[in-house]
Design a protein around this motif. Sequence first.
Motif, mmCIF file in Angstrom:
data_model
loop_
_atom_site.group_PDB
_atom_site.id
_atom_site.type_symbol
_atom_site.label_atom_id
_atom_site.label_comp_id
_atom_site.label_asym_id
_atom_site.label_seq_id
_atom_site.Cartn_x
_atom_site.Cartn_y
_atom_site.Cartn_z
ATOM 1 N N GLY A 1 -79.185 82.550 -18.838
ATOM 2 C CA GLY A 1 -78.309 83.501 -19.349
ATOM 3 C C GLY A 1 -79.112 84.992 -18.709
ATOM 4 O O GLY A 1 -80.158 85.092 -18.578
ATOM 5 N N THR B 1 -75.425 78.149 -23.566
ATOM 6 C CA THR B 1 -76.614 78.297 -24.954
ATOM 7 C C THR B 1 -77.746 77.438 -23.581
ATOM 8 O O THR B 1 -77.593 76.780 -22.749
ATOM 9 C CB THR B 1 -76.351 78.607 -26.109
ATOM 10 N N ASP C 1 -69.408 80.436 -20.848
ATOM 11 C CA ASP C 1 -69.763 80.541 -21.602
ATOM 12 C C ASP C 1 -71.867 79.335 -21.912
ATOM 13 O O ASP C 1 -70.244 78.027 -22.476
ATOM 14 C CB ASP C 1 -69.301 79.892 -23.145
ATOM 15 N N GLN D 1 -71.627 89.038 -20.951
ATOM 16 C CA GLN D 1 -72.251 88.043 -20.829
ATOM 17 C C GLN D 1 -72.084 87.463 -19.794
ATOM 18 O O GLN D 1 -70.783 87.182 -19.453
ATOM 19 C CB GLN D 1 -71.851 86.746 -22.239
ATOM 20 N N PHE E 1 -69.990 86.508 -28.671
ATOM 21 C CA PHE E 1 -69.985 86.405 -27.341
ATOM 22 C C PHE E 1 -69.937 87.601 -26.843
ATOM 23 O O PHE E 1 -68.999 88.551 -26.725
ATOM 24 C CB PHE E 1 -68.833 85.243 -26.948
ATOM 25 N N GLY F 1 -75.760 86.719 -27.359
ATOM 26 C CA GLY F 1 -74.732 85.511 -27.286
ATOM 27 C C GLY F 1 -74.488 84.145 -28.216
ATOM 28 O O GLY F 1 -73.764 84.283 -27.835
ATOM 29 N N ALA G 1 -77.178 90.132 -22.995
ATOM 30 C CA ALA G 1 -76.773 89.101 -23.877
ATOM 31 C C ALA G 1 -77.126 88.403 -24.192
ATOM 32 O O ALA G 1 -76.415 87.170 -24.534
ATOM 33 C CB ALA G 1 -75.130 89.038 -22.847
#
Length: 713
Positions: free
Chosen positions: A666, A644, A642, A682, A677, A673, A670
Amino acid sequence: MNLKKQIWSVLLLFAALGQVYADEGMWVLKELNKQNLARMKELGFTPTYEQLYSETDPCVANAVVIFGGGCTGITVSQEGLIFTNHHCGYGAIQQLSSVEHDYLKDGFISQSKEEELPVPGLTVKYLRQTIDVSERINSAISKIDDEYKRLMAADSIGNVLCDSIGVDEFKQASVIPFYSDNKYYLIVYNVFRDVRMVFAPPSSVGKFGGDTDNWMWPRHTGDFSIFRVYANANNEPAEYSKDNKPYSPKYVAEVSLQGYQDKDFAMTIGFPGSTSRYLCSWGVQQRIEDENVPRIEVRGIKQEIWKKAMSESDAVRIKYASKYAGSSNYWKNSIGMNKGLARLGVIARKQEQEQAFAAWVNQDPQRKAKYGEVLDLLKEGYTSANEYQRALVYLLESLERGTEIVGLARMVNSFDAAGSTDEERQIFLEDRIKPFFKDYEPTLDQQVLAAMMQIAKERIPAQYLPDEFAKIDKKYKGDYKKYAADLFKKTKLLSYDNIVKLISDPKKNAKLKKDPAFSLSLSSFVALIELRQKMNDSSDKISKGERLYLAGLMEMYPDKTFYSDANFTMRASYGSIGGYRPYDAAWYDYYTTEKGILEKQDPTNDEFWVQEEILDLVRSRDFGQYANKNGDLQLCFLTNNDITGGNSGSPIFDKNARLIGLAFDGNWEAMSGDIAFEPELQRCIGVDIRYVLFMIDKWGKCPRLIQELKLVK
């Protein structure tokens, strides 16, 4: 269906939607709990928690740094060597480039420490302390009802706490709110200001695929660059000096040549910038219509003008390469986010969550007293601000961020010429003005100004436009090309020497207010302030609503593990390596190889053009110890970590906390996201560390860097 069944169906749906998937979350390392650690162990992680994170002893987290103003890096040698992404180092590479030394096009290799190039203004920050100060702040502000006063009080206490530890240019501290202002940490960093460029591949490798491949899979991009941190004789942060020595870090990450397989453990540690996972449905709607749509339109216009000029001149290309990349990255992200939010029905899902919350609140009088106004606050706050927000973003994107001359005028006018010393003036000129002119093309900015004035006029309601528009329209009859040409002809701000005179001579400085660029800048700034003032009441409602909403959700599900939204503080994300199904009847494998370079390379397309020497190197298949078992060179790979923005350059670790790659992107499917999420979709895209080492060794012929690393074969 009766009311009771409706409530329970919504609650069950919320429980499913609100469930924190085991691999979801950007976790503050200090907050990792038994559930997190058990899941990490289940996925294959072998080190202890203390080996991962400790506030007293050397640990893996000590090797992770903030690189520059918005990226992550990883320390890989006892001599302060930092790996990060090419696009994170891009500004530094561009800053040091010229037509004679085009490091963007040709790359950069230093064969000794003496050849490493200082990068003025670049910093690397090592996390020093993370202190929970929630009780100190919350106890002091708990009885303040007015949200603005509450926030200001928290900010004031935070400033006192920061001042108490003694900050300076080499030690930075700030109190950061977490969990929508329900919790607070005091974060302290050591700031290193002598950072030097060591190695960069050419953009044909570091940006292979350009805008076309950005946010896309499969990828074949060698997105890495290498820098070194220097310190003084006492191994402490210092300004640049030729006498400084390479920094000796507290911990150095081991680098693995062992590769990875499908479903292997993967972990990132980095500094993710911003997420809005608990955003309400009205907030999502505003993000789509009143933030992303204006940004997409305005940046698209500006970037088209820039790109044409960059394709016609190497000098312009070098000047605007970093600016274009920064603008385009978030532009494409906004496009993908809007498509993803619509495709995945995120607004409807958020509405279902809100219905479940309302049902839970209404079951108990005490809850109604505490949380009964939450959803109304959020609805009123966002919907009452939509018109202002849309105008604000158009103004920011067109004039405040879109036209460089407006920024230059603001910068010059904001400097206190009368109250400054000669030394302060010189620092301002050297640090702010000279770098501006190094990467500025007035004739190009004139074209942009005309286009930005036109889109601002068309999209911003008349009552929110800067007052200068009325004067311009009266004089130039709406001909913004003519206005822009006149402004650039008359302004005194297009010369470094003129600016020196303006800030050195009080009489000439007084004339600045009559300069047309200053007039436009001031008028735009006033309009911006007025819009923000109109949003004050809405902002207070939103802030209070979001604080109480998240507090309520955590109370509603006491057995759930919640994580705080990203806020550019150190976070860990754990998961696994693996491919994904982007759409029906398609499957993406979890890694790419050198074959993709040969398939994609195109000498007629600057995004896919590759030097013949690199193509020959790839064709030779002399990959040595960097090859996989099949003899291929793996370039990029996928994990479900996860991440960003801000995670760029984050180390990707294997089950033994050894470096296997650098996160750099990414996936397109996704892009929603940051708000929602999607565990099935993702993916984090990383560059394989073996590709990095191959380029250093085989292309760069730079064994000195390989020898610095702690390689695990």
